[in-house]
Design a protein around this motif. Structure first.
Motif, mmCIF file in Angstrom:
data_model
loop_
_atom_site.group_PDB
_atom_site.id
_atom_site.type_symbol
_atom_site.label_atom_id
_atom_site.label_comp_id
_atom_site.label_asym_id
_atom_site.label_seq_id
_atom_site.Cartn_x
_atom_site.Cartn_y
_atom_site.Cartn_z
ATOM 1 N N ASN A 1 0.838 -1.190 0.000
ATOM 2 C CA ASN A 1 0.000 0.000 0.000
ATOM 3 C C ASN A 1 0.883 1.255 0.000
ATOM 4 O OD1 ASN A 1 -1.777 2.065 0.580
ATOM 5 N ND2 ASN A 1 -2.730 1.052 2.333
ATOM 6 N N PRO A 2 0.815 2.088 -1.033
ATOM 7 C CA PRO A 2 1.666 3.279 -1.080
ATOM 8 C C PRO A 2 1.346 4.294 0.011
ATOM 9 C CG PRO A 2 0.056 3.301 -2.866
ATOM 10 C CD PRO A 2 -0.032 1.951 -2.233
ATOM 11 N N ALA A 3 0.171 4.187 0.633
ATOM 12 C CA ALA A 3 -0.149 5.069 1.757
ATOM 13 C C ALA A 3 0.619 4.661 3.011
ATOM 14 C CB ALA A 3 -1.650 5.043 2.037
ATOM 15 N N TRP A 4 1.043 3.395 3.076
ATOM 16 C CA TRP A 4 1.837 2.907 4.199
ATOM 17 C C TRP A 4 3.324 2.936 3.895
ATOM 18 C CZ3 TRP A 4 -1.078 -2.394 5.104
ATOM 19 C CH2 TRP A 4 -2.366 -2.136 5.586
ATOM 20 N N MET A 5 3.651 2.705 2.613
ATOM 21 C CA MET A 5 5.038 2.514 2.208
ATOM 22 C C MET A 5 5.390 3.520 1.126
ATOM 23 S SD MET A 5 4.693 -1.600 1.694
ATOM 24 C CE MET A 5 4.150 -2.682 3.025
ATOM 25 N N THR A 6 6.434 4.299 1.328
ATOM 26 C CA THR A 6 6.820 5.301 0.342
ATOM 27 C C THR A 6 7.575 4.684 -0.834
ATOM 28 O OG1 THR A 6 8.854 5.757 1.566
ATOM 29 C CG2 THR A 6 6.930 7.118 2.073
ATOM 30 N N GLU A 7 7.917 3.418 -0.719
ATOM 31 C CA GLU A 7 8.645 2.717 -1.772
ATOM 32 C C GLU A 7 8.372 1.223 -1.634
ATOM 33 O OE1 GLU A 7 12.711 3.642 -0.985
ATOM 34 O OE2 GLU A 7 12.659 2.778 1.027
ATOM 35 N N GLU A 8 8.770 0.472 -2.638
ATOM 36 C CA GLU A 8 8.620 -0.972 -2.537
ATOM 37 C C GLU A 8 9.410 -1.480 -1.338
ATOM 38 O OE1 GLU A 8 8.955 -5.002 -5.280
ATOM 39 O OE2 GLU A 8 9.491 -3.043 -6.130
ATOM 40 N N PRO A 9 8.795 -2.278 -0.474
ATOM 41 C CA PRO A 9 9.486 -2.677 0.766
ATOM 42 C C PRO A 9 10.686 -3.577 0.506
ATOM 43 C CG PRO A 9 7.430 -3.884 0.515
ATOM 44 C CD PRO A 9 7.435 -2.821 -0.541
ATOM 45 N N GLU A 10 11.784 -3.249 1.152
ATOM 46 C CA GLU A 10 12.974 -4.094 1.064
ATOM 47 C C GLU A 10 12.830 -5.240 2.053
ATOM 48 O OE1 GLU A 10 17.817 -3.888 1.789
ATOM 49 O OE2 GLU A 10 16.603 -2.051 1.883
ATOM 50 N N ARG A 11 13.099 -6.453 1.589
ATOM 51 C CA ARG A 11 13.016 -7.646 2.436
ATOM 52 C C ARG A 11 14.338 -8.392 2.400
ATOM 53 N NH1 ARG A 11 10.708 -11.154 0.024
ATOM 54 N NH2 ARG A 11 9.816 -10.330 -1.883
ATOM 55 N N LEU A 12 14.516 -9.289 3.330
ATOM 56 C CA LEU A 12 15.661 -10.192 3.265
ATOM 57 C C LEU A 12 15.527 -11.103 2.058
ATOM 58 C CD1 LEU A 12 16.001 -11.271 7.015
ATOM 59 C CD2 LEU A 12 17.642 -9.902 5.701
ATOM 60 N N SER A 13 16.639 -11.406 1.422
ATOM 61 C CA SER A 13 16.620 -12.329 0.290
ATOM 62 C C SER A 13 16.274 -13.733 0.772
ATOM 63 C CB SER A 13 17.984 -12.346 -0.397
ATOM 64 O OG SER A 13 18.954 -12.916 0.470
ATOM 65 N N THR A 14 15.864 -14.572 -0.157
ATOM 66 C CA THR A 14 15.579 -15.958 0.208
ATOM 67 C C THR A 14 16.803 -16.665 0.786
ATOM 68 O OG1 THR A 14 13.759 -16.120 -1.376
ATOM 69 C CG2 THR A 14 14.760 -18.188 -0.661
ATOM 70 N N PRO A 15 18.003 -16.514 0.190
ATOM 71 C CA PRO A 15 19.181 -17.137 0.812
ATOM 72 C C PRO A 15 19.438 -16.639 2.237
ATOM 73 C CG PRO A 15 19.665 -16.555 -1.458
ATOM 74 C CD PRO A 15 18.339 -15.938 -1.131
ATOM 75 N N ALA A 16 19.225 -15.351 2.474
ATOM 76 C CA ALA A 16 19.429 -14.809 3.816
ATOM 77 C C ALA A 16 18.400 -15.371 4.793
ATOM 78 C CB ALA A 16 19.352 -13.289 3.792
ATOM 79 N N LEU A 17 17.166 -15.501 4.340
ATOM 80 C CA LEU A 17 16.138 -16.103 5.186
ATOM 81 C C LEU A 17 16.449 -17.568 5.461
ATOM 82 C CD1 LEU A 17 12.884 -14.548 3.669
ATOM 83 C CD2 LEU A 17 13.731 -14.216 6.000
ATOM 84 N N LYS A 18 16.946 -18.245 4.435
ATOM 85 C CA LYS A 18 17.288 -19.659 4.580
ATOM 86 C C LYS A 18 18.377 -19.864 5.642
ATOM 87 C CE LYS A 18 17.737 -24.068 3.261
ATOM 88 N NZ LYS A 18 16.709 -25.113 3.464
ATOM 89 N N GLU A 19 19.323 -18.921 5.706
ATOM 90 C CA GLU A 19 20.369 -19.015 6.732
ATOM 91 C C GLU A 19 19.777 -18.900 8.134
ATOM 92 O OE1 GLU A 19 23.866 -16.699 6.482
ATOM 93 O OE2 GLU A 19 24.177 -17.062 4.340
#
Length: 215
Positions: free
Chosen positions: A90-108
């Protein structure tokens, strides 16, 4: 045997407990769970123990993966990351596309993540209320069809919990489902119909929020 689709919202998030966290966070739109949220995940896992769930799908945001991981540990299952269950972008909540952890980082961090799984539905920033409901509803229908007749768990966010439920049972979910933190929705297939059996149950939690909060 009828198929059951369980839909859980993630547990309490750190920025709900400490709003100042947002000011200095590296990934401002991807908060972890709070300490009491971690407790909620364990209560959710105990609630689902013995429900014969065969597959766990989670939104790739940190708070949903943490919630799913607690259940996966108890049920001894892998976690499939599904972008179709993502937060409302939602652009009203987020001023940009949200940055997330990558799948490899989550896998770790969470070795139970199944990196061989390919997400079925995309989530694209920005999106409207109608679009998040449509894509999460499509996701629920797709996963239920692809993995039928197994019981499955979807771990999502407030808007995508509601959208997933609407995708199976229709407009009735809009007024019936209450997607509070770490709540459970239960939808059961009685061919060809889906019936709503739990509408945001929180009986497994020792503490519940008085007012349902969203981002």
């Amino acid at each position: 045997m009828s198929q059951i689709v369980w839909i859980a919202r993630h547990a309490n998030r750190l920025d709900f407990v400490n709003p100042d966290w947002f000011l200095t966070a590296q990934r401002r739109y991807d908060p972890p769970l709070s300490d009491d949220g971690i407790v909620q995940t364990k209560q959710l896992a105990r609630r689902l123990q013995g429900e014969k769930i065969a597959h766990i799908f989670a939104s790739p945001f940190l708070r949903t993966v943490q919630t799913a991981n607690a259940v996966a540990e108890v049920l001894d299952l892998p976690i499939k990351l599904e972008t179709g269950l993502s937060e409302w972008l939602n652009p009203a909540w987020m001023t940009e596309e949200p940055e997330r952890l990558s799948t490899p980082a989550l896998k770790e961090l969470f070795p139970r993540i199944d990196t061989s799984y390919t997400a079925q539905i995309a989530a694209k920033y920005p999106e409207t209320h109608e679009q998040v409901r449509a894509r999460s509803g499509q996701t629920a229908r797709c996963l239920a069809a692809d993995f039928f007749p197994d019981h499955i768990l979807l771990v999502a966010h407030g808007a995508s919990v509601l959208g997933a439920a609407m995708g199976l049972v229709g407009e009735i979910a809009k007024t019936e489902v209450k997607a509070s933190l770490c709540s459970l929705v239960k939808v059961v297939r009685h061919n060809p119909e889906w019936l709503l059996e739990l509408k945001g149950d929180t009986s497994h939690l020792s503490e519940i929020e008085e007012v349902i909060r969203f981002a």
